[in-house]
Design an enzyme around this catalytic site. Structure first.
Site, mmCIF file in Angstrom:
data_model
loop_
_atom_site.group_PDB
_atom_site.id
_atom_site.type_symbol
_atom_site.label_atom_id
_atom_site.label_comp_id
_atom_site.label_asym_id
_atom_site.label_seq_id
_atom_site.Cartn_x
_atom_site.Cartn_y
_atom_site.Cartn_z
ATOM 1 N N THR A 17 0.806 -1.224 0.000
ATOM 2 C CA THR A 17 0.000 0.000 0.000
ATOM 3 C C THR A 17 0.843 1.281 0.000
ATOM 4 O O THR A 17 0.303 2.376 -0.049
ATOM 5 C CB THR A 17 -0.973 0.006 1.203
ATOM 6 N N GLY A 18 2.168 1.144 0.041
ATOM 7 C CA GLY A 18 3.037 2.332 -0.043
ATOM 8 C C GLY A 18 2.990 2.919 -1.448
ATOM 9 O O GLY A 18 2.679 2.225 -2.408
ATOM 10 N N ARG A 19 3.315 4.210 -1.565
ATOM 11 C CA ARG A 19 3.185 4.908 -2.851
ATOM 12 C C ARG A 19 3.991 4.223 -3.969
ATOM 13 O O ARG A 19 3.481 3.948 -5.043
ATOM 14 C CB ARG A 19 3.646 6.359 -2.681
ATOM 15 N N THR A 99 14.041 -1.743 -0.684
ATOM 16 C CA THR A 99 14.386 -0.786 0.368
ATOM 17 C C THR A 99 15.874 -0.440 0.411
ATOM 18 O O THR A 99 16.714 -1.320 0.268
ATOM 19 C CB THR A 99 13.976 -1.389 1.734
ATOM 20 N N GLU A 100 16.185 0.854 0.615
ATOM 21 C CA GLU A 100 17.574 1.255 0.799
ATOM 22 C C GLU A 100 17.844 1.623 2.251
ATOM 23 O O GLU A 100 16.934 1.702 3.044
ATOM 24 C CB GLU A 100 17.997 2.426 -0.093
ATOM 25 N N GLU A 217 31.256 -0.658 -10.113
ATOM 26 C CA GLU A 217 31.660 0.603 -9.485
ATOM 27 C C GLU A 217 32.806 0.340 -8.515
ATOM 28 O O GLU A 217 33.012 -0.809 -8.124
ATOM 29 C CB GLU A 217 30.471 1.195 -8.690
ATOM 30 N N HIS A 260 26.187 5.179 -4.545
ATOM 31 C CA HIS A 260 25.563 4.124 -3.741
ATOM 32 C C HIS A 260 26.328 3.935 -2.439
ATOM 33 O O HIS A 260 27.514 4.237 -2.373
ATOM 34 C CB HIS A 260 25.554 2.804 -4.516
#
Lengths: 305, 406
Positions: A17-19, A99-100, A217, A260
């Site tokens: 339900t998160g945006r 998720t970060e 990277e 990152h």
């Protein structure tokens, strides 16, 4: 075929339900993916784009009536470990963590529980994966129409520490008439569920895949691990690599993180220069410019440009 | 987040690891008192977030409180590698029989913390590992899932060739260090040297801890109550510039999207309004490799508002020496092309500059690109879609600015 995903692959979205989760649910459904449920505690009975929402993963599994193959986890960092444990203990075998900013101690715990239960984690801090024409799991490539434009089915497996660059590179392969078998945004953190070397066996076993492109990277040992894997395994797959962040080798950039969380030069082993040398010594073609990737792949495949 | 030595000592003390009776002092007078209280010879150490203290003259020995005061006064004024000390630590000069090293670090390949122990303490562990590998014991915690067990610490110490009372006394210390590493989300926890005193007891003489930034929010009690670290004391490796502070303020003022700006180490004439994580790294390299001189590094992501994109572009344009800006990203799916286009054009207009002259190139393909390109066309800004690579777009920007300078 493709790796990890298949035509009948089912998954749920935790935190649906998160945006951002609402958006990626729409995108994945439009692309043809089978989302069989969503989980947000306290929101049982709702629907998100026609997908039923449950309080627990167990309820979603019960409603589906059989095992669910995967989960996209989009809950805030403080709740991610618990959500991933819940997915693993409900026998979900492929977990994409979007998720970060999750502390690496939590990631290590999730990865260890997953390996004890035979599950695989992609991410955290990633956009998921896409098998063109088969399905996508996560926000990778964006809305279905955009994803279709950037990702055509083809022989190249893509793995990238940057979500955006996964699409940029895949789009250039598509434009060059090559296309992608499966593209995986592996995540930009110091510890991730699946590294290049850990995903290589999947591509190795996939008939569709004939070559690999990786985006790398500075920071960490993931490239060294891939070079070691190449030395120990007789891979049939040629690899083309692109290294971004060479400017971070400058003395004044030491100890600073760019792009990152995992992209920080801490020791001399993890500089861009050192990594390029390691990859090249393992027989991996490292291109200097991003736009050289398609031709380098064609060369490796023996296709005339 | 990096900790000062006096804070690292407090952390290990809280974990039950013995430390000497030390005093943290902010003035020379306090150092004199601390030395008097300790009695006997003392060491005065600069409390600075930088290595190479000893070499720089930040560590001195004193036989009397008066001498301690003099040394403290000198050290408090001494800048080390660009950092001023937060204070001095006054420590009794210990009668050391043997120096050891105890540490815990992350092994990101094994995805598990790694314990290290050596009987050659006091020097850099990497040097010992290279020159005397038989003097370094190492081993992973059994699992990231369980509290580090004592037997594994014992194995690691035995692996360094240590036995007898030293082994039995060091084992609980390394175990506690591993537990606090896990409990407090450290990325590094070192005691070096860990000293065995003449009476056979063990005591930590110096400690170095770093906590993962992502975990700072869940260790409020340790940070605020025990260590009394202010929430705005973020311990950056350098002082943020005015540009960096301004960009951070613009970002914080609006929750939509994320912008970041850096100019530490950049002194060029081409402003970069670029994104996102990997795209920014790729584009910064592409500009530099083609002879361009970036004035900054930046990241745009997560669909920022027009105001935010405008704010970043203005900050970049107002930096001294910036002649033009290049607005470039890898293919976007979340961030909208038209919004970024509006933002950067608005920035030019508000500063009284012609967008067509000021924006060297606009290369952002993806979501809402048709709308974005229409706006750019209206203002005569050169733009390109995905058929022009990031390398080529960067090259065009460099060519324009070098041509303009000639």
């Amino acid at each position: 075929m493709s790796i990890l995903l298949s035509d009948d692959f089912t998954f749920i979205v935790q935190g649906i339900t998160g945006r951002e989760a609402v958006n990626l649910t729409r995108e994945c459904l439009d692309y043809g993916s089978k989302i069989v449920g969503g989980v947000t505690p306290g929101r049982k009975g709702r629907e998100v784009h026609g997908v039923p929402v449950f309080d627990t993963v167990a309820q979603a599994v019960e409603n589906h009536g059989e095992e669910i193959d995967g989960s996209v986890v989009t809950v805030p960092p403080a709740f991610t470990k618990d959500a991933v444990f819940e997915a693993i203990l409900n026998d979900i075998k492929l977990i994409v963590i979007v998720t970060e900013r999750i502390p690496r101690g939590d990631v290590a715990e999730m990865v260890q529980l997953a390996s004890l239960r035979g599950a695989r984690i992609i991410g955290p801090n990633c956009l998921g994966l896409i098998a063109p024409g088969v399905g996508k799991m996560g926000g990778i490539g964006g809305p279905a129409r955009d994803a279709a434009k950037a990702y055509a089915a083809g022989p190249v497996g893509v793995m990238s520490r940057s979500g955006g660059m996964t699409t940029e590179i895949s789009s250039s392969l598509t434009q060059a008439g090559l296309g992608v078998s499966t593209a995986v945004s592996i995540g930009g953190d110091a510890i991730i569920g699946s590294t290049y070397a850990e995903l290589m066996p999947y591509f190795e076993a996939d008939d569709q895949t004939e070559a690999i492109v990786i985006y790398t990277e500075p920071g960490g040992r993931m490239e060294a691990e891939l070079a070691e894997w190449m030395a120990e395994n007789e891979s049939r797959l040629p690899i083309v690599a692109f290294m971004a962040g060479k400017f971070m080798d400058d003395e004044e950039m030491k100890g600073m993180s760019f792009g990152h969380a995992g992209t920080i030069v801490e020791g001399k082993e993890d500089t861009a220069t050192e990594k390029i040398a390691r990859l090249e010594s393992a027989g991996i073609r490292v291109v200097e410019r991003i736009d050289e990737i398609p031709d380098a792949v064609k060369e490796k495949l023996g296709v005339t440009a | 987040m990096r900790f000062y030595e006096f804070e690292s000592r407090r952390i290990i003390e809280l974990a039950g690891i013995p430390v000497t009776k030390y005093g943290f002092c902010k003035t020379a007078a306090e150092a004199r008192e601390a030395a008097a209280e300790i009695g006997g010879p003392v060491v005065i150490k600069s409390q600075v977030l930088s290595g190479g203290r000893m070499k720089a003259g930040g560590v001195k020995f004193a036989d009397s409180p008066e001498e301690a005061e003099t040394h403290a006064a000198d050290i408090l004024e001494l800048e080390i590698n660009g950092h001023m000390p937060r204070g001095v630590l006054v420590d009794p000069k210990a009668e050391v029989k043997q120096e050891y090293y105890a540490g815990v670090v992350w092994d990101t390949t094994a995805k598990c913390p790694l314990m290290l122990f050596s009987d050659m303490g006091g020097i850099d562990i990497e040097q010992v590992a290279e020159e005397h590998p038989d003097h370094v014991g190492q081993g992973h915690l059994v699992s990231a899932l369980v509290d580090p067990p004592e037997f594994r610490a014992k194995e690691v110490i035995a692996g360094a060739g240590v036995s007898g009372r030293a082994l039995t006394r060091a084992t609980p210390i390394l175990t506690r260090l591993a537990r606090l590493f896990r409990d407090y989300d450290m990325t590094l926890a070192e005691i070096n040297p860990l000293a065995e005193l003449a009476d056979g007891s063990f005591v930590a003489l110096d400690a170095h801890m770093e906590m993962e930034n992502e975990a700072v929010g869940r260790h409020e009690q340790l940070l605020r109550e025990h260590l009394e670290i202010a929430p705005d004391d973020t311990r950056e490796t350098y002082e943020p510039s005015e540009f960096e502070r301004n960009v951070a303020a613009i970002d914080a003022a609006d929750h939509r999207g994320v912008i970041q700006g850096r100019d530490h180490g950049f002194t060029g004439n081409l402003g970069l309004v670029i994104g996102a994580g990997g795209g920014s790294l790729t584009l910064t390299d592409a500009v530099r490799s083609q002879g361009g001189k970036p004035a900054n590094y930046s990241e745009i992501g997560g669909n920022p508002s027009v105001a935010k994109a405008c704010g970043l572009a203005k900050q970049v344009l107002e930096k001294e020496g910036v002649e033009k800006i290049a607005v470039m990203m890898s293919i976007v799916s979340n961030t909208r092309v038209d919004i970024v286009a509006r933002g950067v054009i608005k920035a030019c207009l508000e500063l009284g500059r012609d967008p067509a002259e000021t924006i060297a190139i606009f290369r952002i393909p993806g979501a809402w690109e048709e709308e974005g390109f229409k706006i750019l066309e209206r203002y005569g800004v050169e733009y390109c879609d995905r058929s022009v690579s990031m390398w080529e777009a960067a090259g065009r920007a460099v060519e324009k600015i070098q041509g303009g300078a000639a």
